[in-house]
Scaffold this motif. Structure first.
Motif, mmCIF file in Angstrom:
data_model
loop_
_atom_site.group_PDB
_atom_site.id
_atom_site.type_symbol
_atom_site.label_atom_id
_atom_site.label_comp_id
_atom_site.label_asym_id
_atom_site.label_seq_id
_atom_site.Cartn_x
_atom_site.Cartn_y
_atom_site.Cartn_z
ATOM 1 N N ARG A 17 5.762 -40.648 -18.957
ATOM 2 C CA ARG A 17 6.348 -41.963 -18.696
ATOM 3 C C ARG A 17 6.880 -42.060 -17.275
ATOM 4 N NH1 ARG A 17 9.262 -42.533 -24.640
ATOM 5 N NH2 ARG A 17 7.301 -42.369 -25.794
ATOM 6 N N VAL A 33 4.094 -43.187 -15.083
ATOM 7 C CA VAL A 33 3.831 -44.614 -15.151
ATOM 8 C C VAL A 33 4.929 -45.392 -14.428
ATOM 9 C CG1 VAL A 33 3.562 -46.587 -16.673
ATOM 10 C CG2 VAL A 33 2.561 -44.390 -17.302
ATOM 11 N N ARG A 34 6.197 -45.004 -14.651
ATOM 12 C CA ARG A 34 7.300 -45.700 -13.998
ATOM 13 C C ARG A 34 7.210 -45.554 -12.477
ATOM 14 N NH1 ARG A 34 10.565 -44.342 -18.576
ATOM 15 N NH2 ARG A 34 11.133 -42.322 -17.693
ATOM 16 N N ALA A 55 4.052 -51.345 -11.854
ATOM 17 C CA ALA A 55 3.005 -52.209 -12.396
ATOM 18 C C ALA A 55 1.739 -52.127 -11.565
ATOM 19 C CB ALA A 55 3.503 -53.645 -12.447
ATOM 20 N N ARG A 97 -1.686 -51.364 -10.482
ATOM 21 C CA ARG A 97 -2.850 -50.887 -11.204
ATOM 22 C C ARG A 97 -4.012 -50.589 -10.279
ATOM 23 N NH1 ARG A 97 -2.657 -51.909 -16.630
ATOM 24 N NH2 ARG A 97 -0.501 -51.714 -17.296
ATOM 25 N N GLU A 106 1.053 -38.933 -25.797
ATOM 26 C CA GLU A 106 0.911 -39.162 -24.358
ATOM 27 C C GLU A 106 0.499 -37.874 -23.655
ATOM 28 O OE1 GLU A 106 4.258 -42.720 -23.791
ATOM 29 O OE2 GLU A 106 4.834 -40.619 -23.656
ATOM 30 N N LEU A 165 -2.920 -44.869 -15.410
ATOM 31 C CA LEU A 165 -2.072 -46.047 -15.253
ATOM 32 C C LEU A 165 -2.536 -47.192 -16.137
ATOM 33 C CD1 LEU A 165 -1.423 -46.093 -11.404
ATOM 34 C CD2 LEU A 165 -0.012 -45.159 -13.225
ATOM 35 N N THR A 166 -3.778 -47.157 -16.560
ATOM 36 C CA THR A 166 -4.291 -48.120 -17.529
ATOM 37 C C THR A 166 -4.177 -47.576 -18.954
ATOM 38 O OG1 THR A 166 -5.847 -49.154 -15.985
ATOM 39 C CG2 THR A 166 -6.369 -49.322 -18.329
ATOM 40 N N PRO A 207 -0.181 -47.063 -20.704
ATOM 41 C CA PRO A 207 0.433 -48.282 -21.241
ATOM 42 C C PRO A 207 -0.314 -48.833 -22.450
ATOM 43 C CG PRO A 207 0.345 -48.380 -18.844
ATOM 44 C CD PRO A 207 -0.475 -47.191 -19.265
ATOM 45 N N GLN A 208 -1.642 -48.698 -22.461
ATOM 46 C CA GLN A 208 -2.410 -49.177 -23.605
ATOM 47 C C GLN A 208 -2.087 -48.359 -24.858
ATOM 48 O OE1 GLN A 208 -4.062 -51.774 -24.227
ATOM 49 N NE2 GLN A 208 -4.771 -51.135 -26.259
ATOM 50 N N GLN A 252 0.777 -46.892 -25.438
ATOM 51 C CA GLN A 252 2.126 -47.300 -25.845
ATOM 52 C C GLN A 252 2.104 -48.641 -26.570
ATOM 53 O OE1 GLN A 252 3.850 -47.114 -21.964
ATOM 54 N NE2 GLN A 252 3.827 -44.879 -21.907
ATOM 55 N N GLU A 253 1.296 -49.571 -26.081
ATOM 56 C CA GLU A 253 1.202 -50.880 -26.729
ATOM 57 C C GLU A 253 0.579 -50.768 -28.116
ATOM 58 O OE1 GLU A 253 -1.023 -55.196 -25.986
ATOM 59 O OE2 GLU A 253 -0.675 -53.825 -24.312
#
Length: 548
Positions: free
Chosen positions: A27, A30-31, A35, A37, A459, A527-528, A531-532, A534-535
């Protein structure tokens, strides 16, 4: 290379993923990029360091494994563009510590157990070479198997680029250190319920400074507490100036059957810049002797992206190395770490900052050279031919269990008892004297325990598995998540579809993996993908509650 560990997997400072990352590192990645991409150059990725790694380097961190490129790895645990060490990352030189040389010479070298085990291991390796790569399947379930990382925290000097957990002592109480390593190994093996140890990695620091007697004592303790098969991979990190031929032979008699040599460069000016104590001639001489004693079982670490380094001369060094190396090679990108001498020199303008564009070109062209020489890039920064993959580092990449023994070592395993069904990330106390006091009082020196949630574990499965050319098979994914499939998570996502159409990813009946081109930009892909995941996890259908 390799790892696992005292740091977390992958490092530029380096050895075999060796190091795994601290809990939550996915994480943080990603942080850190927010955002954004757009494509991220691999040379800018992975500033985290042991998977395996692997220090509080999945095993403790040493110079042994610089983290490799995109989420690269130093053979201790996985981290940046270095070797993955799941342990600490070592730099290697020969230090006998406070034990007088005369005393060591008189010490009975590895006794009957070690000699017998070493002989059985050599016979098993010969059988495997005849029968083909891959050992016999283990009868124990995954929860009862693990790799073991042992961190030796001492070095003769600190290299200019190294910020691993290592110490430059005036003298080493090796008998006390040996006793504590043995005690902690026994304690954590019992606590974890591990019944089979599939690989052992001695990282650091400079583990070749320890006596072969210490190595033999640790291996004997492991074999008495759990099953250590005769064909288990037992790797020792070594630096050219710390391991003359006679010393290497003694480590072989103690049970070591694989070496990871911190060669780093074949240019004497670059070696001086890095603060290494060996010359190019020293390196090639040690490499030749290592190959004579451990044929087919010698890995070398080779660095790229140094200040003022140019592509042509670096490729010339790599071509020269191919005339001398064995069947395993790790490419690590230099990572400038705050607090190191090299970082300060660049900050002060004494040295130019490494050029990320040139480093990226070195990596890409180096991959091509190695592929044409018959090497398989089985992981972001690790290359092998003739089936000589690192078993230990493969455990890190596959999110297998590993125990981290020694100051600052990292581990990931599921403790037994008290109804526990949760894997923990564990970090041992960093400072050697404090660690030894804790081991003598409690049987182990674990300083931090962090339970890993199911999403956190997935992850790691995703980010580490995609570092390999095999990627993540459907069967492997289902071992960690039996309900939410790879196709459920990624199959319908528009951004993932674009990556598939660009030829960077492949999602099919085998599973999810990077293409050869995709491996070079893995951090960008994550990076893609992360988050996918996690969603998809948040939107999954809750499992029915019994009686609800």
């Amino acid at each position: 290379m390799s790892p696992a560990p005292s740091s977390e997997p992958g490092t530029s400072n380096v050895k075999e993923l060796t190091e795994l990352r601290a809990p939550g590192w996915v994480r943080e990645l990603v942080r850190a990029h927010g955002a954004k991409r757009q494509a991220v150059r691999w040379a800018d990725w992975g500033k985290n360091r042991q998977a395996a790694a692997v220090s509080a380097r999945a095993p403790t961190g040493g110079a042994a494994a610089p983290v490799p490129g995109p989420l690269g790895a130093r053979s201790r645990s996985p981290s940046s563009f270095r070797r993955l060490r799941t342990h600490s990352e070592p730099c290697a030189r020969l230090l006998l510590g406070s034990v007088p040389r005369a005393t060591l010479g008189a010490m009975a070298l590895p006794g009957a157990w070690a000699r017998g085990w070493a002989a059985a291991a050599r016979a098993a390796q010969r059988r495997r070479r005849v029968e083909g790569a891959g050992g016999s399947p283990s009868p124990e379930p995954a929860g009862r198997r693990a790799a073991l990382y042992v961190h030796w925290p001492y070095c003769e000097k600190r290299c200019s680029y190294c910020n691993f957990n290592k110490y430059i002592p005036r003298g080493v109480e090796e008998a006390a250190m040996q006793k504590c390593l043995v005690t902690e190994a026994q304690t954590l093996l019992r606590l974890s319920g591990v019944q089979r140890v599939e690989s052992v990695f001695f990282g650091g620091g400079t583990p070749s400074l320890a006596s072969p007697h210490t190595v033999a004592a640790v291996l004997e303790a492991v074999a008495q507490t759990a099953h250590l098969p005769a064909d288990s991979e037992v790797t020792l990190e070594a630096n050219p100036t710390s391991t003359p031929g006679s010393r290497l032979a003694e480590f072989g008699a103690a049970g070591v059957n694989r070496l990871s040599i911190g060669l780093q460069s074949l240019d004497n000016t670059e070696l001086r810049l890095l603060g290494r104590t060996h010359s190019a001639c020293d390196a090639l001489r040690t490499l030749a002797e290592a190959r004579r004693l451990f044929p087919g079982r010698v890995s070398v670490d080779f660095m790229l992206g140094l200040p003022a380094q140019q592509v042509g001369p670096w490729l010339g060094q790599l071509q020269e190395l191919l005339h001398h190396c064995d069947d395993h090679l790790s490419l690590y990108q230099l990572s400038l770490e705050r607090g190191t001498a090299l970082f300060a020199q660049v900050q002060q303008g004494v040295l130019p900052a490494p050029d990320p564009e040139l480093a990226a070109e070195m990596y890409q062209r180096g991959r091509v050279v190695l592929r044409e020489a018959g090497f398989r890039q089985y992981e972001v920064s690790n290359f092998a031919r003739n089936g000589a993959l690192s078993t230990h580092n493969w455990t890190y990449w596959q999110c297998g269990q590993y125990l981290g023994i020694g100051p600052g070592a990292h581990g990931r395993f599921m403790p037994q008892g008290a109804g526990s069904h949760t894997r923990e990330a564990r970090i041992q106390t960093l400072e050697p004297d404090n660690w030894m006091k804790e081991v003598m009082m409690f049987g182990h020196g674990t300083r931090k325990r962090v339970p890993l949630g199911r999403l956190e574990l997935l992850e790691e499965v995703l980010a580490l598995g995609l570092r390999t050319d095999v990627g993540i098979t459907h069967q492997h994914w289902q071992q960690f998540e039996p309900q939410l499939t790879l196709c459920d998570v990624f199959g319908a996502n528009k951004e993932v579809q674009e990556l598939l159409e660009q030829g960077l990813l492949q999602l099919d009946h085998r599973g999810l993996r990077c293409s050869w081109e995709g491996l070079a930009v893995l951090d960008s892909l994550l990076l893609t993908l992360l988050p996918q995941l996690q969603e998809a996890w948040q939107q999954r259908t809750p499992s029915p509650v019994p009686g609800g």
